[in-house]
Design a protein around this motif. Structure first.
Motif, PDB file in Angstrom:
ATOM      1  N   ARG A  35       0.827  -1.207   0.000  1.00 35.04           N
ATOM      2  CA  ARG A  35       0.000   0.000   0.000  1.00 35.04           C
ATOM      3  C   ARG A  35       0.868   1.266   0.000  1.00 35.04           C
ATOM      4  N   ALA A  36       2.055   1.148   0.606  1.00 34.76           N
ATOM      5  CA  ALA A  36       2.922   2.338   0.693  1.00 34.76           C
ATOM      6  C   ALA A  36       3.711   2.565  -0.596  1.00 34.76           C
ATOM      7  N   GLN A  37       3.776   1.517  -1.455  1.00 30.82           N
ATOM      8  CA  GLN A  37       4.655   1.603  -2.629  1.00 30.82           C
ATOM      9  C   GLN A  37       4.330   2.784  -3.539  1.00 30.82           C
ATOM     10  N   ASP A  38       3.022   3.076  -3.708  1.00 28.62           N
ATOM     11  CA  ASP A  38       2.708   4.119  -4.684  1.00 28.62           C
ATOM     12  C   ASP A  38       2.546   5.507  -4.053  1.00 28.62           C
ATOM     13  N   ILE A  39       3.023   5.656  -2.822  1.00 27.87           N
ATOM     14  CA  ILE A  39       2.989   7.011  -2.246  1.00 27.87           C
ATOM     15  C   ILE A  39       4.038   7.862  -2.949  1.00 27.87           C
ATOM     16  N   ASN A  40       3.582   8.951  -3.534  1.00 23.13           N
ATOM     17  CA  ASN A  40       4.498   9.902  -4.165  1.00 23.13           C
ATOM     18  C   ASN A  40       4.865  10.933  -3.095  1.00 23.13           C
ATOM     19  N   LEU A  41       6.156  11.058  -2.825  1.00 19.06           N
ATOM     20  CA  LEU A  41       6.554  11.889  -1.687  1.00 19.06           C
ATOM     21  C   LEU A  41       6.438  13.385  -1.946  1.00 19.06           C
ATOM     22  N   THR A  42       6.150  13.744  -3.208  1.00 16.52           N
ATOM     23  CA  THR A  42       6.074  15.181  -3.480  1.00 16.52           C
ATOM     24  C   THR A  42       4.756  15.623  -4.100  1.00 16.52           C
ATOM     25  N   ALA A  43       3.861  14.687  -4.402  1.00 20.75           N
ATOM     26  CA  ALA A  43       2.594  15.109  -5.030  1.00 20.75           C
ATOM     27  C   ALA A  43       1.415  14.352  -4.427  1.00 20.75           C
ATOM     28  N   ILE A  44       0.249  14.977  -4.489  1.00 19.83           N
ATOM     29  CA  ILE A  44      -0.969  14.403  -3.913  1.00 19.83           C
ATOM     30  C   ILE A  44      -1.543  13.361  -4.869  1.00 19.83           C
ATOM     31  N   SER A  45      -1.954  12.219  -4.341  1.00 20.22           N
ATOM     32  CA  SER A  45      -2.615  11.232  -5.198  1.00 20.22           C
ATOM     33  C   SER A  45      -4.104  11.579  -5.337  1.00 20.22           C
ATOM     34  N   ALA A  46      -4.739  11.052  -6.385  1.00 16.69           N
ATOM     35  CA  ALA A  46      -6.121  11.459  -6.705  1.00 16.69           C
ATOM     36  C   ALA A  46      -7.151  10.862  -5.745  1.00 16.69           C
ATOM     37  N   THR A  47      -8.208  11.615  -5.487  1.00 11.13           N
ATOM     38  CA  THR A  47      -9.304  11.144  -4.625  1.00 11.13           C
ATOM     39  C   THR A  47     -10.637  11.584  -5.231  1.00 11.13           C
ATOM     40  N   ASP A  48     -11.692  10.827  -4.985  1.00 13.12           N
ATOM     41  CA  ASP A  48     -13.018  11.304  -5.395  1.00 13.12           C
ATOM     42  C   ASP A  48     -13.488  12.362  -4.410  1.00 13.12           C
ATOM     43  N   GLU A  49     -14.465  13.115  -4.820  1.00  7.04           N
ATOM     44  CA  GLU A  49     -14.890  14.222  -3.954  1.00  7.04           C
ATOM     45  C   GLU A  49     -16.252  13.962  -3.306  1.00  7.04           C
ATOM     46  N   ILE A  50     -16.271  13.918  -1.974  1.00  3.52           N
ATOM     47  CA  ILE A  50     -17.542  13.849  -1.231  1.00  3.52           C
ATOM     48  C   ILE A  50     -17.367  14.739  -0.010  1.00  3.52           C
ATOM     49  N   GLN A  51     -18.328  15.623   0.238  1.00  2.00           N
ATOM     50  CA  GLN A  51     -18.202  16.546   1.379  1.00  2.00           C
ATOM     51  C   GLN A  51     -19.101  16.117   2.534  1.00  2.00           C
ATOM     52  N   PRO A  52     -18.555  15.939   3.728  1.00  2.00           N
ATOM     53  CA  PRO A  52     -19.424  15.683   4.877  1.00  2.00           C
ATOM     54  C   PRO A  52     -20.038  16.974   5.394  1.00  2.00           C
ATOM     55  N   GLY A  53     -21.163  16.858   6.098  1.00  2.00           N
ATOM     56  CA  GLY A  53     -21.788  18.045   6.694  1.00  2.00           C
ATOM     57  C   GLY A  53     -21.435  18.117   8.159  1.00  2.00           C
TER      58      GLY A  53
END
Ligand code: DON
Length: 557
Positions: free
Chosen positions: A342-360
């Protein structure tokens, strides 16, 4: 005065010069969310009670003096290290027997958020009294009555309301009114809870007396149970006499895992916390094996920990729930090779992509945690909650205690975030008598066979960050107890997308650099860490300064 100073020097010197063996410590320590519970626990320890005795007495005392989270109307988890054996007590609430998967959905299938957060229908069947009873049966040394009595006294004779409690009560009432939430909260907490006034709770005192005198039956049957059920019937809640009679706290095998030469003992499902902390620490470890360790609270550190957190929370949403109802792939989620992958694809200088959902967000958060080490080296880490501050915001009339709103910790609908922004699906769907997934992570760290650290915090999903960072602060960055409890923390949980919640105090340049990377930074405090740390046989204890806690180490001459 001079005599006192000399005496304390003697105590201090004797503590420093006497060798402290693994099993016969010359000290005991508590780190508690308020001074009343701290004094109650210290008195129990001074009388020869063990760490579990002190925990039981503190839990009941907090139900009186820390009403925003301390409770008999909620539940919690207790991690125990006793006679060099690890143990775990799950006294989490369960859904009432009449609960259904769709109970918080309207006709169009949308979640009616307020219903799982406020009022009688938000409550799970309380587990605290069963939990304390089980803990006492298995480990108690002092009599049950002795341990409940301080809480009876505090409720009956009253206690002087601390300013911070008064502030929380008035802010809560204000928010409740702004949001048009009704309930009987103000009948119990308002005029009576002004700072500096003596606050007596006669109904609660009578309930605690029944618990003191009748044990389990003083809560789950008879008069207290009747009060709870009458209130449920009047206000549209679901808890029945049968639900109360059927509630049972459970002993579970704690999660234990090795990390940097230590052994961590922590919370298994229905908490997500233990697996999450194991994954979080494991991913950070994987990265720092082949990269330099970033400076604590630097941009690189916040980014690395956030990236690991994203992966932790993705697994949490998919796999975790009550192990009595679903198959939790606990072993698989904790296999070192899996965590490393799980740690292998951590990019140490850039944010990885996420879907967007906002909690209230509706209002503030409260749970509470305490840590205890007794003079025999036994330890308790206990986190307990009624979910949000003041739980469901309603008191079981006649019984005098606040009901929990723990039902919001279930996933009311797949993919729809709960109050803490946590999403879930099948694994954490509502079902009768099921325990809702939790983030509470009371944790004990061992070095060889001795207690090295006892830690925990409130804060919903941020609990996992507070616990992981208190471990990293003490054991990776070598901070002392005070510094570790008070160093600014941060939290990222996959959703909302690229958003890091930070305590005030992280330096401006770091914040700016994170924003430049694309992060959204939200400054707001979370958590209330209470930890005990052992270094070279000496205990130190710390309670986060922002709260109203009290930590103390007592040396036995
Ligand atoms: O069990 C849980 O994860 C939540 N009910 C805890 C709630 C909490 O910590 C509230 N705040 N500080």
């Amino acid at each position: 005065m001079r005599i006192l100073i000399v005496l304390s020097w003697v105590v201090l010197l004797s503590a420093c010069t006497q060798p402290i063996s693994k099993n016969s410590r010359q000290e005991y320590a508590v780190a508690m969310p308020d001074k009343f519970a701290a004094d109650v626990a210290l008195a129990v320890l001074a009388e020869g009670g063990n760490a579990v005795d002190a925990a039981i007495a503190a839990q009941f005392s907090l139900a009186v003096t820390f009403p925003e989270a301390g409770n008999i109307g909620g539940g919690g988890f207790m991690t125990i290290y006793f006679n060099q054996q690890a143990d775990f007590l799950d006294y989490r609430e369960v859904a009432p027997g009449a609960a259904t998967r769709e109970m918080y959905l309207d006709n169009e299938g949308n979640v009616i958020t307020t219903q799982s957060l406020f009022g009688a229908k938000a409550s799970g069947v309380p587990g605290t009294v069963s939990g304390m009873w089980e803990a006492h049966k298995k480990y108690g040394k002092l009599p049950w009555k002795r341990l409940v009595q301080p809480a009876v006294g505090l409720a009956k004779k009253g206690f002087v309301v601390p300013e911070k409690l008064a502030g929380k009560v008035s802010r809560y009432i204000e928010r409740k009114q702004q949001n048009g939430i009704d309930g009987n909260f103000e009948d119990y907490f308002d005029a009576a809870t002004q700072a500096g006034s003596l606050f007596k709770q006669p109904e609660l005192a009578a309930t605690l007396e029944r618990i003191r005198d009748l044990g389990l039956e003083g809560f789950y049957k008879g008069e207290t149970a009747n009060h709870i059920v009458s209130y449920m019937q009047k206000e549209g809640g679901l808890i029945t006499l049968d639900d109360l009679a059927a509630y049972q706290a459970k002993w579970r095998t704690p999660i234990t895992f090795p990390w940097r030469g230590y052994t961590l003992i922590t919370a298994p499902p229905p908490s997500s916390g233990g697996i999450a902390v194991a994954q979080w620490l494991g991913m950070i470890e994987t990265v720092i094996q082949s990269n330099p360790l970033p400076k604590q609270n630097s941009t690189a550190y916040l980014h690395l920990v956030s990236e690991a957190g994203k992966r932790v929370f993705a697994d949490r949403a998919e796999y975790l729930g009550d192990p009595d109802f679903i198959d939790v792939p606990q072993t698989e989620l904790m296999i070192p090779e899996y965590i490393q992958s799980r740690a292998q694809d951590i990019n140490l200088t850039a944010i990885s992509a996420t879907d967007e959902i906002q909690p209230g967000l509706y209002e503030s958060e409260d749970t509470t945690h305490f840590s205890i080490v007794d003079s025999a080296g036994n330890a308790v880490a206990n986190t307990t909650t009624i979910n949000l501050s003041f739980g469901a915001g309603v008191v079981a009339e006649g019984a005098g205690f606040l009901l929990n709103d723990e039902m919001d910790d279930f996933s009311a609908k797949p993919g729809v975030p709960n109050y803490f922004g946590a999403i879930g699906g099948e694994a954490n769907a509502i079902a009768p008598y099921k325990r809702m997934l939790s983030s509470m992570t009371p944790t004990i760290v061992l070095e060889n066979e001795s207690v090295k650290l006892v830690t925990g915090s409130p804060g919903g999903t941020t609990i996992i960050s507070s616990v992981a960072q208190s471990i990293l602060n003490t054991l990776l960055f070598n901070m002392d107890a005070e510094e570790a409890a008070n160093s600014p923390r941060f939290h990222h949980q996959l959703l909302p997308k690229d958003t890091i919640r930070v305590h005030p105090g992280i330096d401006e340049a770091t914040i700016q650099a994170l924003k430049d990377m694309g992060y959204i930074i939200k400054e707001s405090r979370f958590g209330d860490v209470h930890l005990i740390l052992q270094n070279h046989g000496k205990l130190t204890a710390a309670s986060e300064k922002n709260g109203r806690g009290k930590a103390a180490v007592v040396s036995i001459p």
